[in-house]
Each structure stands twice: as C-alpha cells, then as structure tokens.
Motif scaffolding. Structure first.
Motif, PDB file in Angstrom:
ATOM      1  N   GLY A   1       0.781  -1.236   0.000  1.00 10.18           N
ATOM      2  CA  GLY A   1       0.000   0.000   0.000  1.00 10.18           C
ATOM      3  C   GLY A   1       0.808   1.278   0.000  1.00 10.18           C
ATOM      4  O   GLY A   1       0.242   2.360   0.068  1.00 10.18           O
ATOM      5  N   GLU A   2       2.154   1.185  -0.085  1.00  7.98           N
ATOM      6  CA  GLU A   2       2.986   2.389  -0.074  1.00  7.98           C
ATOM      7  C   GLU A   2       3.184   2.882  -1.501  1.00  7.98           C
ATOM      8  O   GLU A   2       4.252   2.776  -2.087  1.00  7.98           O
ATOM      9  N   MET A   3       2.091   3.408  -2.077  1.00  8.61           N
ATOM     10  CA  MET A   3       2.106   3.785  -3.478  1.00  8.61           C
ATOM     11  C   MET A   3       1.756   5.262  -3.658  1.00  8.61           C
ATOM     12  O   MET A   3       0.983   5.818  -2.887  1.00  8.61           O
ATOM     13  N   PHE A   4       2.332   5.851  -4.691  1.00  9.77           N
ATOM     14  CA  PHE A   4       1.979   7.220  -5.057  1.00  9.77           C
ATOM     15  C   PHE A   4       0.692   7.182  -5.871  1.00  9.77           C
ATOM     16  O   PHE A   4       0.608   6.443  -6.853  1.00  9.77           O
ATOM     17  N   GLN A   5      -0.281   7.991  -5.471  1.00 12.13           N
ATOM     18  CA  GLN A   5      -1.542   8.010  -6.185  1.00 12.13           C
ATOM     19  C   GLN A   5      -1.472   8.982  -7.370  1.00 12.13           C
ATOM     20  O   GLN A   5      -0.883  10.056  -7.278  1.00 12.13           O
ATOM     21  N   VAL A   6      -2.068   8.571  -8.472  1.00  6.79           N
ATOM     22  CA  VAL A   6      -2.151   9.404  -9.666  1.00  6.79           C
ATOM     23  C   VAL A   6      -3.600   9.885  -9.780  1.00  6.79           C
ATOM     24  O   VAL A   6      -4.512   9.075  -9.916  1.00  6.79           O
ATOM     25  N   THR A   7      -3.808  11.186  -9.694  1.00  6.91           N
ATOM     26  CA  THR A   7      -5.176  11.711  -9.722  1.00  6.91           C
ATOM     27  C   THR A   7      -5.218  13.109 -10.310  1.00  6.91           C
ATOM     28  O   THR A   7      -4.252  13.870 -10.195  1.00  6.91           O
ATOM     29  N   THR A   8      -6.336  13.437 -10.943  1.00  3.58           N
ATOM     30  CA  THR A   8      -6.568  14.811 -11.397  1.00  3.58           C
ATOM     31  C   THR A   8      -7.655  15.481 -10.550  1.00  3.58           C
ATOM     32  O   THR A   8      -8.037  16.612 -10.828  1.00  3.58           O
ATOM     33  N   LEU A   9      -8.167  14.772  -9.544  1.00  2.62           N
ATOM     34  CA  LEU A   9      -9.261  15.318  -8.733  1.00  2.62           C
ATOM     35  C   LEU A   9      -8.865  16.617  -8.032  1.00  2.62           C
ATOM     36  O   LEU A   9      -9.662  17.552  -7.935  1.00  2.62           O
ATOM     37  N   ILE A  10      -7.640  16.677  -7.539  1.00  2.00           N
ATOM     38  CA  ILE A  10      -7.201  17.868  -6.798  1.00  2.00           C
ATOM     39  C   ILE A  10      -7.082  19.060  -7.736  1.00  2.00           C
ATOM     40  O   ILE A  10      -7.611  20.145  -7.458  1.00  2.00           O
ATOM     41  N   SER A  11      -6.406  18.866  -8.874  1.00  2.00           N
ATOM     42  CA  SER A  11      -6.252  19.986  -9.817  1.00  2.00           C
ATOM     43  C   SER A  11      -7.601  20.382 -10.407  1.00  2.00           C
ATOM     44  O   SER A  11      -7.864  21.570 -10.623  1.00  2.00           O
ATOM     45  N   ASP A  12      -8.468  19.375 -10.648  1.00  2.00           N
ATOM     46  CA  ASP A  12      -9.810  19.697 -11.164  1.00  2.00           C
ATOM     47  C   ASP A  12     -10.601  20.522 -10.140  1.00  2.00           C
ATOM     48  O   ASP A  12     -11.295  21.484 -10.493  1.00  2.00           O
ATOM     49  N   ALA A  13     -10.473  20.136  -8.863  1.00  2.00           N
ATOM     50  CA  ALA A  13     -11.181  20.862  -7.803  1.00  2.00           C
ATOM     51  C   ALA A  13     -10.679  22.301  -7.704  1.00  2.00           C
ATOM     52  O   ALA A  13     -11.463  23.242  -7.499  1.00  2.00           O
TER      53      ALA A  13
ATOM     54  N   GLY B   1     -20.163   9.604   1.238  1.00  2.00           N
ATOM     55  CA  GLY B   1     -19.171   9.975   2.252  1.00  2.00           C
ATOM     56  C   GLY B   1     -17.747   9.630   1.897  1.00  2.00           C
ATOM     57  O   GLY B   1     -16.832   9.822   2.698  1.00  2.00           O
ATOM     58  N   LYS B   2     -17.509   9.088   0.682  1.00  2.00           N
ATOM     59  CA  LYS B   2     -16.151   8.725   0.252  1.00  2.00           C
ATOM     60  C   LYS B   2     -15.821   9.473  -1.032  1.00  2.00           C
ATOM     61  O   LYS B   2     -16.707   9.946  -1.740  1.00  2.00           O
ATOM     62  N   ILE B   3     -14.530   9.561  -1.335  1.00  2.00           N
ATOM     63  CA  ILE B   3     -14.108  10.219  -2.577  1.00  2.00           C
ATOM     64  C   ILE B   3     -14.689   9.456  -3.764  1.00  2.00           C
ATOM     65  O   ILE B   3     -14.604   8.221  -3.831  1.00  2.00           O
ATOM     66  N   ASP B   4     -15.271  10.178  -4.691  1.00  2.00           N
ATOM     67  CA  ASP B   4     -15.900   9.563  -5.859  1.00  2.00           C
ATOM     68  C   ASP B   4     -14.870   9.467  -6.993  1.00  2.00           C
ATOM     69  O   ASP B   4     -14.706  10.386  -7.789  1.00  2.00           O
ATOM     70  N   TYR B   5     -14.197   8.312  -7.044  1.00  2.00           N
ATOM     71  CA  TYR B   5     -13.142   8.138  -8.043  1.00  2.00           C
ATOM     72  C   TYR B   5     -13.697   7.932  -9.449  1.00  2.00           C
ATOM     73  O   TYR B   5     -12.940   7.977 -10.421  1.00  2.00           O
ATOM     74  N   SER B   6     -14.991   7.742  -9.567  1.00  2.00           N
ATOM     75  CA  SER B   6     -15.577   7.639 -10.915  1.00  2.00           C
ATOM     76  C   SER B   6     -15.449   8.965 -11.652  1.00  2.00           C
ATOM     77  O   SER B   6     -15.539   9.015 -12.881  1.00  2.00           O
ATOM     78  N   GLN B   7     -15.224  10.061 -10.896  1.00  2.00           N
ATOM     79  CA  GLN B   7     -15.027  11.375 -11.500  1.00  2.00           C
ATOM     80  C   GLN B   7     -13.551  11.652 -11.812  1.00  2.00           C
ATOM     81  O   GLN B   7     -13.218  12.695 -12.364  1.00  2.00           O
ATOM     82  N   ASP B   8     -12.669  10.716 -11.446  1.00  2.00           N
ATOM     83  CA  ASP B   8     -11.234  10.908 -11.675  1.00  2.00           C
ATOM     84  C   ASP B   8     -10.890  10.628 -13.141  1.00  2.00           C
ATOM     85  O   ASP B   8     -11.707  10.090 -13.897  1.00  2.00           O
ATOM     86  N   PHE B   9      -9.663  10.935 -13.527  1.00  2.00           N
ATOM     87  CA  PHE B   9      -9.240  10.822 -14.924  1.00  2.00           C
ATOM     88  C   PHE B   9      -9.445   9.415 -15.485  1.00  2.00           C
ATOM     89  O   PHE B   9      -9.941   9.236 -16.597  1.00  2.00           O
TER      90      PHE B   9
END
Length: 571
Positions: free
Chosen positions: A206-218, A295-303
């Motif tokens: 589980g020590e992985m870097f996450q790849v996401t555009t959710l933060i920049s999109d927000a 109540g959880k992050i909606d990753y379906s909206q992620d890249f």
C-alpha cells in the motif's frame, strides 16, 4: 561465460584503436570533435598520435596561467572517460583569464604533441584555434576545485555530473544498462514496456503514489466559481421560462403555416435558449472541493474513472507476456511512497524484471546467478578505468569483489538452513540488532553476515516462510513456505528477489484473500491461471543496488542521476 563477455559491437572501433597504436584517432559521430577517451585510452596513452591535428571539446577541471601570463595549462574532460587531456594555450591565441576557470567549456583545435620527459602525461594538445568558450564567473560557480562531499552535491543536482565521481557513476550505470539488455537479448528474451500508471498493487504493502486529477480539477472549479459564480435558482427559472416561450412561438408559427424561413429562425432561437439552459444547469452542479459519493471520494469522476497509482513493479503486467511469448523482461522506473531516509531507499528507482515461462525456482536461480556474473564481468571488461577510480576513492576492494562474483559459484541454502546458521552464530556470541528466529524477514545485517563472514561469496537463500512473502509466490508442499529466492551479495545484502509464481488458480485466489486484498483488481491476473496456465518464474534486480555493489559508494542517492526521496524532487 566466455561467449557472453565479448565486448559490444559498437565498441569495435575503440577496441581496434586500443589494440593498434598506429591507428589514427576516432572522430565523434554527430559532433565536430574527437572523444578524449579515444586519445588517452590507447595503450601508448596517445603518444602515437603526436603530430595529428584534432578538435576537442570539454569542461576545464583545473586551469592555471604560467610564464607570467604568456600561456596556460588546462585539464580538459569531456565525460567520455575519467582521464583529463592536458591542453596548452598561448596568450596570443586567446585571452587566458576566461579559459582557466574551473567549469569553463571550451572547443579547441590544435596539434597533439609528446610532452617533455619527466611529466606524467603521455600526450598534450597545443591549441592553435579556440572555436568556443562558455565562460564561468568563479565568484558564483558553486563547484570549486576543492574536494566536495557527495552530500553537498545533492544540493546541486544539475551540476553534479561535472564532477569526477558522478560522471564515473554515470558511465558505470550506462555500462550496466547496456549489459542488461545484452544479456537478455543474447538469451532470446523480449523487452516489454510495462505501464508506469497502474491499478494493481504488486507488493500489497500500500505504499504507493496516487495518480489523480481530482485535486487539480477541484482547484480549477474553485477558481472558476470565484470568477463566475454559479447561477441562482431564479436564473435557471428565467432560462426555463424563455425556453417555454420560444417553444410556444415555434408552435404558433407552425400552426399559422408561416414561411419556412420564419420557422427556421424561430427554431434557432429555441435551440439557443435550450443550450443556455443546459449550460446554466451544468454550472449549477459545480461545487467546490473533491467530489464525494456516500461519504467517500468519488473516483468515478477521476481521470481514469478509478483509483490509479505509480507502479511499484512491472512484474504482474509482464507476466501477461510471459504467459504468451515465454521469455520476457522489463527494465524501467518504479516508485515507493515510503517515508524512509536511509541510505538504501529511494522514492523513484529502476528495476530489471525478467519472467520465464516453462521454468521453475531452480531455473530462476540459475538465470539470476548468470545475470549477476555477466554484469560483473562486463564492468571488468568495459569499465576498468572507472572502476579503478572507484577503487582509489571509495572502496579499495570493489574490483576484487567484481572478480570474485564473476568467477565464483553462488552458495545456495534454504531459509531454514540460513536461520540455523545465524542461530549458531548467536550461540557463539555474535550480536545482531534484529532477533534471529524462524519466520523473520532477514535483515541487512543477517544477509551481510551470510555473504561477508560465513560464506565470503554471494548466497542464494530459497524457500521462505509464506507469511513474509507476496501472494503470487508458489506455495510449497509443506504449506508453510513458498518457492521464493533472494540473491544476497557482499556490501549490499539483498540484490535480487524472485520466485516461482503460483500457477494454480484455486491456490492463488485463496492467497489473495488470505492477504486481505480485494479480488476485483486482480481478476485479469487470475485469468492467466484460468486460461492456459503455465509454470513460470521471475525475479527483480534493484538497479541502483547493483551500482552500489559495484562501486562501493555508500548512499543510493548518489548512484541515480536525479534522486527522489522524502522532501526532495529537484528538477
């Protein structure tokens, strides 16, 4: 081993040059200069080239004016070898003050001459023309002539390749990469590029870097809402009323049998009103912050419409090719988000990961041993000048260590036997910081004791307890151990970790669940066992660890061009 140790084809020109002192220098391809290596690495040190006119380019290591400013000596290095070419420039040819500063780049043309007797140089260059000068302000240049620590150089990662040590490491690293491809290509392995962005956690840690555009999109949404606030309910109701009004207008025109042009114009107005309403409704849905669902992050909206990470290993993916074309390997960057500041850890590092179908643990060990021996012999055959530099400055025993590994059969012992040997050492008053008992993951001090003290050579430990190994390793008949193996070497401990993979569907499915991992992300991996399963094995070699082993340098941050570790990602 002899056939594997032949020099690479593209070094034939240099080999010919070195063997025959009557051969002229070799010009660099794609550049108007001669490599300094092709002058100085000859058996005669370049003396046989006296009388030849050449162009060379490089950076001044040291420079000094002599003869009351009438001429200057420059030590020039172009990165092709650790040695410097001595260059002499007369004041009549160029202003000496701008040439002698450490770090200055020069491209010069002149005559090679044998220096006077009693000097250590075998050849020197008398400059007749200066084609280029990249000057340096000595008051501001951060790399003075004085000896610099490797730790200091990490603060100047863009300049550190100009130092003797880092440039030597770069050449050794290059040679080991070339040797890696040569070894596997010689043995009919296919080079496969595995993904850097993945949805699988190979190690399960589980020590992985996450790849996401959710933060920049927000952040974009937040800026947009500040600049253009969302429409009010009144705005939307007004837009709806306008759509209704335009719709009624079209209906009236049609019932009145108006002209085609009038109806078309009215329909266009209706469509424009509908588009405006749609835009307003879409904007009204924009909300600041990261999207959530239940109540959880909606990753379906992620890249990628799901969670994604930087890979910790290309192994799982490269297995798909091993289970189709037999012998494959991947060699690329891997990432671990581990908050470790030790001298053995990086956040970004490179792995060499072969995978062999129709092969078992014994085949895996044979391949790993042959590969490590090949790498060691390659450095002895192709990088001896840089290895001599390492022996002089960092580790007196590094060349002897390479020779020993290249020529010695590796010891092979089971994990259980290794624990017994360590326990016997403890009984004889050997102190370890980490407790020795069956079931532990061997610590670096245990690994180095086995290789440096007990056997004094590389050791392959096999058949580890299943509880400390990954889910994909084949369960042995004792149900307690798995068909895993680690190659341990002096100086660094574990260099390679590998295993025979679990090819039985029911067994691997059970292992995934035992490890508390979800099945869904590994369904594709299970498919390899459902359809046309095959016995196969593989291993991973930490490329930077191999460079540490070869050079004797202590910190892994100094053997990768651009080190990434907690708090640092320069450039």
């Amino acid at each position: 081993m002899a056939e594997d140790s032949a020099p690479p084809v593209d070094q034939m020109a240099l080999a010919t040059l070195n063997d025959d002192v009557s051969t002229p220098f070799v010009k660099a391809q794609f550049s108007d200069r001669v490599l300094i290596r092709t002058i100085l690495s000859r058996p005669d040190g370049g003396a046989g080239l006296a009388g030849q006119t050449v162009k060379v380019g490089g950076w001044v290591k040291t420079g000094r004016e002599q003869g009351k400013g009438s001429f200057a000596f420059l030590e020039l290095n172009d990165g092709s070898c650790p040695a410097n070419l001595q260059v002499i420039v007369d004041a009549a040819v160029a202003p000496l003050g701008q040439l002698v500063q450490t770090g200055t780049c020069v491209h010069v043309e002149g005559l090679l001459k044998v220096p006077p007797e009693g000097t250590k140089q075998r050849v020197e260059l008398r400059v007749e023309k200066v084609h280029h000068v990249g000057p340096v302000d000595p008051a501001k240049y951060p790399l003075p002539k004085t000896r610099l620590t490797l730790e200091f150089l990490r603060d100047f990662v863009h300049f550190r390749p100009r130092t003797n040590t880092i440039s030597a490491v770069a050449r050794i690293r290059n040679a080991l990469a070339y040797a890696t491809h040569t070894f596997f290509q010689n043995h009919s392995f296919l080079y496969i590029h595995t993904p850097i962005v993945t949805t699988s956690d190979c190690e399960g840690a589980g020590e992985m870097f996450q790849v996401t555009t959710l933060i920049s999109d927000a952040e974009k949404v937040e800026k947009e809402l500040i600049k253009n606030p969302p429409p009010s309910e009144a705005d939307i109701e007004a837009a709806k009323a306008l759509v209704k009004e335009k719709g009624e207008a079209v209906a009236q025109l049609k019932s009145a049998k108006a002209s085609k042009g009038e109806i078309t114009a009215s329909v266009a107005e209706l469509n424009k009103a509908k588009e405006n309403l749609s835009r307003l409704e879409e904007r009204s849905k924009l909300k600041p912050g990261i999207p959530q669902k239940d109540g959880k992050i909606d990753y379906s909206q992620d890249f990628f419409a799901r969670q994604a990470f930087l890979t910790v290993s290309g192994q799982l993916q490269v297995e798909t090719y091993a289970c189709a074309v037999s012998s494959v390997y991947t060699f690329g960057p891997t990432f671990r988000a581990e908050h470790s500041h030790t001298s053995r850890h990086l956040a970004e590092f490179w792995m060499v990961e072969p995978e062999i179908a129709f092969a078992d643990l014994k085949d895996d060990m044979n391949c790993a041993e042959a590969y490590v021996k090949f790498l060691c012999q390659w450095l002895l055959d192709n990088c001896i000048d840089d290895m001599e530099f390492m022996a002089k400055n960092f580790d007196k025993g590094c060349i002897d260590r390479l020779r020993m590994v290249a020529s010695t059969s590796f010891e092979r012992i089971s994990y259980t036997e290794a624990i017994k040997l360590l326990e016997e050492a403890v009984k004889k008053d050997k102190k370890f910081e980490n407790k020795v008992e069956w079931g532990i993951d061997l610590a670096s001090e245990h690994e180095r004791f086995l290789t440096e003290v007990l056997f004094k050579k590389p050791v392959i430990v096999h058949d580890y307890p299943k509880g400390i190994k990954a889910f994909y390793m084949r369960l042995n008949d004792d149900m307690k151990t798995v068909a895993a193996m680690d190659v341990l070497v002096p100086k660094v401990g574990e260099l390679i970790g590998g295993s025979q993979r679990e090819e039985r569907y029911e067994v691997i499915e059970k292992r995934i669940l035992e490890m508390g991992l979800p099945l869904e992300p590994y369904e594709w991996y299970l498919d390899l066992r459902r359809y046309g399963t095959v016995k196969h094995c593989g291993f991973g070699l930490g490329f930077e660890r191999m460079i540490l082993f070869a050079t004797g340098i202590d910190n892994i941050r100094d053997v990768i061009p651009f080190p990434r570790y907690p708090g640092r990602a320069d450039l």
